[in-house]
Design a protein around this motif. Structure first.
Motif, PDB file in Angstrom:
ATOM      1  N   PRO A  13       0.817  -1.230   0.000  1.00 42.74           N
ATOM      2  CA  PRO A  13       0.000   0.000   0.000  1.00 42.74           C
ATOM      3  C   PRO A  13       0.847   1.275   0.000  1.00 42.74           C
ATOM      4  O   PRO A  13       0.434   2.294  -0.560  1.00 42.74           O
ATOM      5  N   ILE A  14       2.036   1.226   0.619  1.00 43.57           N
ATOM      6  CA  ILE A  14       2.917   2.400   0.608  1.00 43.57           C
ATOM      7  C   ILE A  14       3.361   2.705  -0.824  1.00 43.57           C
ATOM      8  O   ILE A  14       3.325   3.853  -1.277  1.00 43.57           O
ATOM      9  N   TYR A  16       1.849   1.753  -3.555  1.00 40.59           N
ATOM     10  CA  TYR A  16       0.663   2.146  -4.332  1.00 40.59           C
ATOM     11  C   TYR A  16       0.322   3.619  -4.093  1.00 40.59           C
ATOM     12  O   TYR A  16      -0.025   4.354  -5.020  1.00 40.59           O
ATOM     13  N   TRP A  17       0.463   4.064  -2.850  1.00 40.24           N
ATOM     14  CA  TRP A  17       0.178   5.454  -2.496  1.00 40.24           C
ATOM     15  C   TRP A  17       1.169   6.403  -3.169  1.00 40.24           C
ATOM     16  O   TRP A  17       0.820   7.505  -3.585  1.00 40.24           O
ATOM     17  N   LEU A  18       2.418   5.937  -3.307  1.00 40.39           N
ATOM     18  CA  LEU A  18       3.455   6.766  -3.922  1.00 40.39           C
ATOM     19  C   LEU A  18       3.394   6.762  -5.454  1.00 40.39           C
ATOM     20  O   LEU A  18       3.989   7.633  -6.097  1.00 40.39           O
ATOM     21  N   LYS A  19       2.683   5.808  -6.021  1.00 40.02           N
ATOM     22  CA  LYS A  19       2.712   5.607  -7.473  1.00 40.02           C
ATOM     23  C   LYS A  19       2.344   6.859  -8.248  1.00 40.02           C
ATOM     24  O   LYS A  19       3.005   7.230  -9.232  1.00 40.02           O
ATOM     25  N   ASN A  20       1.290   7.522  -7.828  1.00 34.46           N
ATOM     26  CA  ASN A  20       0.820   8.705  -8.550  1.00 34.46           C
ATOM     27  C   ASN A  20       1.434  10.004  -8.024  1.00 34.46           C
ATOM     28  O   ASN A  20       1.602  10.965  -8.780  1.00 34.46           O
ATOM     29  N   ASP A  21       1.770  10.050  -6.743  1.00 32.84           N
ATOM     30  CA  ASP A  21       2.263  11.277  -6.124  1.00 32.84           C
ATOM     31  C   ASP A  21       3.759  11.494  -6.329  1.00 32.84           C
ATOM     32  O   ASP A  21       4.220  12.640  -6.462  1.00 32.84           O
ATOM     33  N   ASN A  22       4.512  10.422  -6.314  1.00 31.30           N
ATOM     34  CA  ASN A  22       5.972  10.558  -6.403  1.00 31.30           C
ATOM     35  C   ASN A  22       6.538   9.329  -7.113  1.00 31.30           C
ATOM     36  O   ASN A  22       6.853   8.320  -6.488  1.00 31.30           O
ATOM     37  N   HIS A  23       6.675   9.437  -8.423  1.00 37.04           N
ATOM     38  CA  HIS A  23       7.069   8.277  -9.211  1.00 37.04           C
ATOM     39  C   HIS A  23       8.478   7.800  -8.859  1.00 37.04           C
ATOM     40  O   HIS A  23       8.745   6.583  -8.794  1.00 37.04           O
ATOM     41  N   PHE A  26       8.331   6.001  -5.669  1.00 35.94           N
ATOM     42  CA  PHE A  26       7.651   4.722  -5.926  1.00 35.94           C
ATOM     43  C   PHE A  26       8.637   3.701  -6.482  1.00 35.94           C
ATOM     44  O   PHE A  26       8.680   2.551  -6.038  1.00 35.94           O
TER      45      PHE A  26
END
Length: 246
Positions: A13-14, A16-23, A26
């Motif tokens: 989940p960490i 996944y949360w970073l996927k869109n906000d900070n590639h 991620f």
């Protein structure tokens, strides 16, 4: 204490949360997580870490013991159940039985041995020390040569109970699992009790006929690492919260 596998599950989940906000983050978390998973779930690294603890003390050398002395062979508790329909040896869990067998092996090699069994059980019907005593008698140990400490619920309490009943000037052979031995020796020394370590119940056994290098990822390897984590955390807990202040 969380199982090692939960750390990797939490990374999902960490990431996944970073996927869109900070590639970039991620990608970094994903790569680091993958590399750590490979290192932890293949057997080479977990076995090496286990060995750093289990090889601290070698198996006891019986020919180096003084046969004229009386030895207290202290078998530390490790868990049991109470089923009146089966023998006491079968009520002890695998670790407790392995420790007891090693204690009896040492007992049979000495001229003046005393076997000390230990530990309480939560239900209070019968102590683990009593079950171990019954098992030892069934395996040939003389009842008059067995002493029991029925109240301890931890290694720290086992050391204190021995000190209270027998003092600190006895010749003590400490029998416990190889992973547990370094912490147990430290606890007993902190109570003023010098011991001769007799490690047993090895988790990692080097077999020359079995491949001991990298393997495919497995839960067995993660479990090895989990055992290492438990040993380290328990040792740190003792040092930080239980160790007597000098």
């Amino acid at each position: 204490m969380p199982n090692i596998s939960w750390y990797f599950i939490l990374l999902i989940p960490i990431a996944y949360w970073l996927k869109n906000d900070n590639h970039k983050m991620f990608m970094a978390v994903s790569i680091i997580g993958f590399v750590l998973f490979i290192l932890c779930s293949t057997s080479y690294v977990p076995k090496k870490l286990i060995n750093t603890i289990e090889k601290t003390y070698t198996p006891i050398q019986l020919n180096q013991l003084d046969e004229t002395k009386t030895y207290y062979i202290y078998v530390l508790g490790a868990g049991a159940s109470i089923d009146s329909g089966i023998p006491a040896t079968m009520n002890l869990n695998a670790t407790a039985l392995t420790r007891l067998v090693e204690g009896i092996r040492i007992y049979n090699s000495l001229n003046h041995p005393l076997l000390v069994t230990s530990a309480a059980l939560e239900d209070g019907i019968k102590s683990q020390a009593k079950l171990s005593k019954e098992a030892a008698i069934s395996l040939g140990v003389k009842e008059q040569n067995i002493k029991m400490l029925e109240t301890p619920t931890s290694t720290f309490e086992e050391a204190k109970a021995f000190k209270k009943r027998f003092g600190t000037n006895k010749n003590v052979i400490l029998v416990t699992s190889a992973m547990h031995m370094p912490r147990a020796v430290e606890i007993f020394l902190d109570q003023g009790i010098k011991v001769t370590p007799a490690p047993t119940d090895y988790i990692n056994k080097i077999d020359s006929f079995i491949y001991n290098g990298l393997t495919i990822p497995s839960f067995q390897s993660l479990n090895l690492l989990n055992n290492y984590q438990i040993a380290i955390v328990k040792h740190l807990y003792y040092k930080w919260f239980k160790k007597p202040q000098k």
